[in-house]
Write an enzyme that holds these catalytic residues in place. Structure first.
Site, PDB file in Angstrom:
ATOM      1  N   TYR A  82      -8.847   5.199   8.236  1.00 49.97           N
ATOM      2  CA  TYR A  82      -9.054   5.538   9.452  1.00 49.97           C
ATOM      3  C   TYR A  82     -10.030   6.759   9.499  1.00 49.97           C
ATOM      4  O   TYR A  82      -9.765   7.829   9.016  1.00 49.97           O
ATOM      5  CB  TYR A  82      -7.674   6.076   9.868  1.00 49.97           C
ATOM      6  CG  TYR A  82      -6.601   4.882   9.991  1.00 49.97           C
ATOM      7  CD1 TYR A  82      -5.758   4.550   8.971  1.00 49.97           C
ATOM      8  CD2 TYR A  82      -6.340   4.231  11.346  1.00 49.97           C
ATOM      9  CE1 TYR A  82      -4.820   3.617   9.133  1.00 49.97           C
ATOM     10  CE2 TYR A  82      -5.356   3.420  11.608  1.00 49.97           C
ATOM     11  CZ  TYR A  82      -4.498   2.835  10.465  1.00 49.97           C
ATOM     12  OH  TYR A  82      -3.492   2.055  10.734  1.00 49.97           O
ATOM     13  N   HIS A 108       0.818  -1.153  -0.064  1.00 51.89           N
ATOM     14  CA  HIS A 108       0.055   0.091  -0.045  1.00 51.89           C
ATOM     15  C   HIS A 108       0.971   1.369   0.037  1.00 51.89           C
ATOM     16  O   HIS A 108       1.728   1.397   0.708  1.00 51.89           O
ATOM     17  CB  HIS A 108      -0.903   0.111   1.061  1.00 51.89           C
ATOM     18  CG  HIS A 108      -2.049  -0.974   1.187  1.00 51.89           C
ATOM     19  ND1 HIS A 108      -3.360  -0.735   1.620  1.00 51.89           N
ATOM     20  CD2 HIS A 108      -2.187  -2.063   0.716  1.00 51.89           C
ATOM     21  CE1 HIS A 108      -4.203  -1.682   1.405  1.00 51.89           C
ATOM     22  NE2 HIS A 108      -3.271  -2.478   0.794  1.00 51.89           N
ATOM     23  N   PRO A 115      -3.564   0.261  19.166  1.00 49.81           N
ATOM     24  CA  PRO A 115      -3.238  -0.458  17.784  1.00 49.81           C
ATOM     25  C   PRO A 115      -3.422   0.794  16.683  1.00 49.81           C
ATOM     26  O   PRO A 115      -3.182   0.466  15.558  1.00 49.81           O
ATOM     27  CB  PRO A 115      -4.199  -1.357  17.631  1.00 49.81           C
ATOM     28  CG  PRO A 115      -5.367  -1.261  18.608  1.00 49.81           C
ATOM     29  CD  PRO A 115      -4.677  -0.564  19.730  1.00 49.81           C
ATOM     30  N   TYR A 143       4.306   6.696  10.411  1.00 45.44           N
ATOM     31  CA  TYR A 143       3.494   5.617   9.730  1.00 45.44           C
ATOM     32  C   TYR A 143       4.273   4.512   9.253  1.00 45.44           C
ATOM     33  O   TYR A 143       4.205   3.274   9.695  1.00 45.44           O
ATOM     34  CB  TYR A 143       2.104   5.913   9.046  1.00 45.44           C
ATOM     35  CG  TYR A 143       1.252   4.825   8.797  1.00 45.44           C
ATOM     36  CD1 TYR A 143       0.300   4.461   9.985  1.00 45.44           C
ATOM     37  CD2 TYR A 143       0.992   4.007   7.748  1.00 45.44           C
ATOM     38  CE1 TYR A 143      -0.837   3.638   9.786  1.00 45.44           C
ATOM     39  CE2 TYR A 143       0.108   3.242   7.716  1.00 45.44           C
ATOM     40  CZ  TYR A 143      -0.773   2.840   8.665  1.00 45.44           C
ATOM     41  OH  TYR A 143      -1.809   1.990   8.442  1.00 45.44           O
TER      42      TYR A 143
HETATM   43  P1  FAD Z   1       3.280 -11.859  21.334  1.00 48.54           P
HETATM   44  O1  FAD Z   1       2.699 -11.965  19.833  1.00 48.54           O
HETATM   45  O2  FAD Z   1       2.152 -11.466  22.461  1.00 48.54           O
HETATM   46  O3  FAD Z   1       3.863 -13.446  21.581  1.00 48.54           O
HETATM   47  C1  FAD Z   1       4.196 -13.664  22.954  1.00 48.54           C
HETATM   48  C2  FAD Z   1       4.148 -15.214  23.002  1.00 48.54           C
HETATM   49  O4  FAD Z   1       4.459 -15.688  24.012  1.00 48.54           O
HETATM   50  C3  FAD Z   1       2.419 -15.683  22.750  1.00 48.54           C
HETATM   51  O5  FAD Z   1       2.663 -16.704  21.627  1.00 48.54           O
HETATM   52  C4  FAD Z   1       2.314 -16.441  24.136  1.00 48.54           C
HETATM   53  O6  FAD Z   1       1.445 -17.539  24.222  1.00 48.54           O
HETATM   54  C5  FAD Z   1       3.776 -16.668  24.781  1.00 48.54           C
HETATM   55  N1  FAD Z   1       3.857 -16.866  26.255  1.00 48.54           N
HETATM   56  C6  FAD Z   1       3.342 -15.944  27.098  1.00 48.54           C
HETATM   57  N2  FAD Z   1       3.738 -16.369  28.154  1.00 48.54           N
HETATM   58  C7  FAD Z   1       4.593 -17.420  28.309  1.00 48.54           C
HETATM   59  C8  FAD Z   1       5.002 -18.325  29.026  1.00 48.54           C
HETATM   60  N3  FAD Z   1       4.864 -17.914  30.404  1.00 48.54           N
HETATM   61  N4  FAD Z   1       5.715 -19.048  28.635  1.00 48.54           N
HETATM   62  C9  FAD Z   1       5.886 -19.344  27.459  1.00 48.54           C
HETATM   63  N5  FAD Z   1       5.292 -18.651  26.528  1.00 48.54           N
HETATM   64  C10 FAD Z   1       4.651 -17.706  26.853  1.00 48.54           C
HETATM   65  N6  FAD Z   1       0.908  -4.286  15.732  1.00 48.54           N
HETATM   66  C11 FAD Z   1       1.440  -4.008  14.472  1.00 48.54           C
HETATM   67  O7  FAD Z   1       2.664  -3.636  14.445  1.00 48.54           O
HETATM   68  N7  FAD Z   1       0.419  -3.585  13.459  1.00 48.54           N
HETATM   69  C12 FAD Z   1      -0.778  -3.731  13.515  1.00 48.54           C
HETATM   70  O8  FAD Z   1      -1.560  -3.424  12.387  1.00 48.54           O
HETATM   71  C13 FAD Z   1      -1.496  -4.411  14.712  1.00 48.54           C
HETATM   72  N8  FAD Z   1      -2.604  -4.537  14.854  1.00 48.54           N
HETATM   73  C14 FAD Z   1      -3.176  -5.231  15.982  1.00 48.54           C
HETATM   74  C15 FAD Z   1      -4.493  -5.354  16.006  1.00 48.54           C
HETATM   75  C16 FAD Z   1      -4.873  -5.941  17.205  1.00 48.54           C
HETATM   76  C17 FAD Z   1      -6.305  -6.291  17.445  1.00 48.54           C
HETATM   77  C18 FAD Z   1      -4.071  -6.464  18.492  1.00 48.54           C
HETATM   78  C19 FAD Z   1      -4.487  -7.008  19.581  1.00 48.54           C
HETATM   79  C20 FAD Z   1      -2.446  -6.252  18.094  1.00 48.54           C
HETATM   80  C21 FAD Z   1      -2.368  -5.410  16.979  1.00 48.54           C
HETATM   81  N9  FAD Z   1      -0.940  -5.053  17.087  1.00 48.54           N
HETATM   82  C22 FAD Z   1      -0.543  -4.609  15.857  1.00 48.54           C
HETATM   83  C23 FAD Z   1       0.099  -5.527  17.989  1.00 48.54           C
HETATM   84  C24 FAD Z   1       0.768  -6.867  17.791  1.00 48.54           C
HETATM   85  O9  FAD Z   1      -0.064  -7.859  17.726  1.00 48.54           O
HETATM   86  C25 FAD Z   1       1.701  -7.120  18.867  1.00 48.54           C
HETATM   87  O10 FAD Z   1       2.368  -5.973  19.140  1.00 48.54           O
HETATM   88  C26 FAD Z   1       2.590  -8.292  18.728  1.00 48.54           C
HETATM   89  O11 FAD Z   1       1.834  -9.433  18.616  1.00 48.54           O
HETATM   90  C27 FAD Z   1       4.005  -8.484  19.758  1.00 48.54           C
HETATM   91  O12 FAD Z   1       4.788  -9.421  19.365  1.00 48.54           O
HETATM   92  P2  FAD Z   1       5.474 -10.586  20.498  1.00 48.54           P
HETATM   93  O13 FAD Z   1       6.212 -11.465  19.909  1.00 48.54           O
HETATM   94  O14 FAD Z   1       6.200  -9.317  21.196  1.00 48.54           O
HETATM   95  O15 FAD Z   1       4.274 -10.659  21.437  1.00 48.54           O
HETATM   96  C1  DHB Z   2      -4.690  -3.260  11.016  1.00 44.17           C
HETATM   97  C2  DHB Z   2      -4.490  -3.029  12.457  1.00 44.17           C
HETATM   98  C3  DHB Z   2      -4.024  -1.848  12.868  1.00 44.17           C
HETATM   99  O1  DHB Z   2      -3.675  -1.802  14.230  1.00 44.17           O
HETATM  100  C4  DHB Z   2      -4.154  -1.024  11.985  1.00 44.17           C
HETATM  101  O2  DHB Z   2      -3.824   0.180  12.540  1.00 44.17           O
HETATM  102  C5  DHB Z   2      -4.350  -0.928  10.858  1.00 44.17           C
HETATM  103  C6  DHB Z   2      -4.747  -2.111  10.119  1.00 44.17           C
HETATM  104  C7  DHB Z   2      -5.254  -4.699  10.513  1.00 44.17           C
HETATM  105  O3  DHB Z   2      -5.503  -5.491  11.464  1.00 44.17           O
HETATM  106  O4  DHB Z   2      -5.525  -4.721   9.436  1.00 44.17           O
END
Ligand code: FAD
Ligand code: DHB
Length: 393
Positions: A203, A72, A295, A387
């Site tokens: 948005y 995009h 988010p 962004y």
């Molecule tokens: P996580 O993905 O949370 O991974 C952590 C892992 O550790 C999990 O698999 C969990 O099961 C495991 N774990 C937890 N505790 C333990 C334990 N005690 N022992 C062993 N394993 C454990 N980010 C963006 O950049 N762009 C977006 O568009 C965006 N949109 C989002 C939309 C939504 C609805 C949500 C909820 C989040 C969004 N995010 C977005 C945020 C993004 O999903 C997270 O920031 C990202 O998953 C972080 O990755 P991580 O590996 O740090 O943690």
């Molecule tokens: C999506 C999630 C976001 O938080 C965002 O800012 C844009 C797109 C998505 O899930 O597609």
């Protein structure tokens, strides 16, 4: 069992770190609490910054992202019944890719398995031990797997276990400073079988609240709208959801979002959170384990990736050159980008959501700010740089 780097959590941070270390000849073991099926099917983020794409491509992980993700070059801001474009590529030279987080997870798991990487699912009772800085400290992770108590000895422990994990809490509270803001609203997310409503993400700011139109594929769309975080997904019939989205996003010239079959609904709360330092002795935190953003700016996954990039360079310098300096300054280096993203996500959130304390005066300020960022090239460029992730930190 022994390894060089013990990683807790198989989210984007833990899996990518393990793979990048493998490419540099450094061994690791990843311990994950959930099942492979669970982590590969949890619907979360969707927007990848160019730097995230570049890193995945360099690590040989980009084939499916390039084939199935959508590049995009801009997005739109909708307010006051109209839509205005932020021309990301024209303003910054960079683009974003919309490619679901669980697809990134599938690509990472496949790469770790193909490389015979040690990746244990369904572990429980994870605890961290002896990670203090002294030279003779031998960090260990205790855990339970397949009905047996196990112990992993390592040089370093990396907590990539997300916001609810155990790693952050293993750092003594007296050594930590946490910063937090909880927002009084959440996002209601849906997945829909329908063609895209628009070529680019939208948005939307509306007096009824925020809404976001995103996509997953030509046949599946992702949409969100601001809701009460205590609400339940079941309280919303499909008709009620569509009425709310139409009210918030449709424009005055007759353009409408395209409806379809809703096949997934969920609600997430929203908060900003940073825990410092992101390290303690031989324990380091990366991704959501150390910080959360709302988010709105699409930063969470990308921040996890940028932490991992810094940590990979630091661990590589340690193992290849015996250098400690990059490990010592990990928190300082990583936090620069973290705080930039915290500010951007908070700012986007405030500009676009219906806030509890919003008086009519403040509502007009939101619109004035949207007018400004969509008419001033300087303001639009600042938004676009944040962004796409090319902003200087
Ligand atoms: P996580 O993905 O949370 O991974 C952590 C892992 O550790 C999990 O698999 C969990 O099961 C495991 N774990 C937890 N505790 C333990 C334990 N005690 N022992 C062993 N394993 C454990 N980010 C963006 O950049 N762009 C977006 O568009 C965006 N949109 C989002 C939309 C939504 C609805 C949500 C909820 C989040 C969004 N995010 C977005 C945020 C993004 O999903 C997270 O920031 C990202 O998953 C972080 O990755 P991580 O590996 O740090 O943690
Ligand atoms: C999506 C999630 C976001 O938080 C965002 O800012 C844009 C797109 C998505 O899930 O597609």
């Amino acid at each position: 069992m022994r390894t060089q780097v013990g990683i807790i959590g198989a989210g984007p941070a833990g899996l990518l770190l393990s793979h990048l270390l493998h490419l540099r000849g450094i061994d690791s073991v990843v311990l994950e609490a959930r099942s492979q099926n669970d982590i590969e099917s949890t619907i979360r983020a969707g927007v990848l910054e160019q730097g995230t794409m570049d890193l995945l491509n360099e690590a040989g992980l980009g084939a499916r992202m390039q084939a199935e993700g959508a590049l995009h070059h801009g997005f739109e801001l909708a307010f006051e019944g109209q839509r205005r474009r932020i021309a990301l590529t024209e303003l910054t030279g960079h683009a974003i890719t919309v490619y679901a987080q669980h697809e990134v997870i599938k690509d990472l798991v496949a790469a770790r398995i193909a490389a015979d990487g040690a990746l244990k699912f369904d572990v429980s009772n994870v605890s961290l031990h002896d990670f203090d800085a002294s030279a003779d400290a031998k960090p260990r992770i205790k855990y339970r797997h397949e009905d047996r108590d196990e112990e992993l000895e390592c040089d370093f422990i990396i907590g990539c276990d997300g916001s609810q994990g155990v790693a952050r809490g293993s750092i003594p509270a007296a050594l930590r400073q946490d910063y937090q803001k909880v927002y009084p609203f959440g996002w209601f997310g849906i997945l829909v079988e329908a063609p895209p409503s628009s070529d680019e993400l939208i948005y939307a700011r509306h007096d009824r609240g925020f809404a976001l139109i995103s996509t997953r594929s030509p046949g599946v769309q992702r949409m969100y709208f601001q809701c009460d975080p205590k609400d339940t997904a079941d309280a919303w019939s499909d008709d009620r959801i569509w009425a709310e989205l139409h009210a918030r996003v449709d424009t005055a010239d007759g353009w409408q979002i395209t409806e379809g079959k809703i096949f997934q609904k969920n609600i997430v709360g929203m908060r900003s959170f940073v825990s410092t330092p992101m390290q303690c002795g031989k324990l380091f935190l990366a991704g959501d384990a150390a910080h959360i953003v709302p988010p709105t700016g699409a930063k969470g996954l990308n921040l996890a990736v940028s932490d991992v990039k810094v940590l990979t360079a630091a661990l590589t310098a340690f193992y290849k050159e015996g250098a400690n300096d990059k490990l010592a300054s990990y928190t300082e280096t990583a936090l620069k980008r973290v705080w930039r993203a915290e500010h951007f996500s908070w700012w986007m959130t405030r500009m676009l959501h219906k806030l509890d304390d919003t008086s009519p005066f403040e509502q007009r300020l939101q619109v004035a700010e949207l007018e400004h960022v969509t008419t001033s090239r300087a303001a639009a460029t600042a938004l676009a740089e944040n962004y796409v992730g090319s902003v200087a930190v």
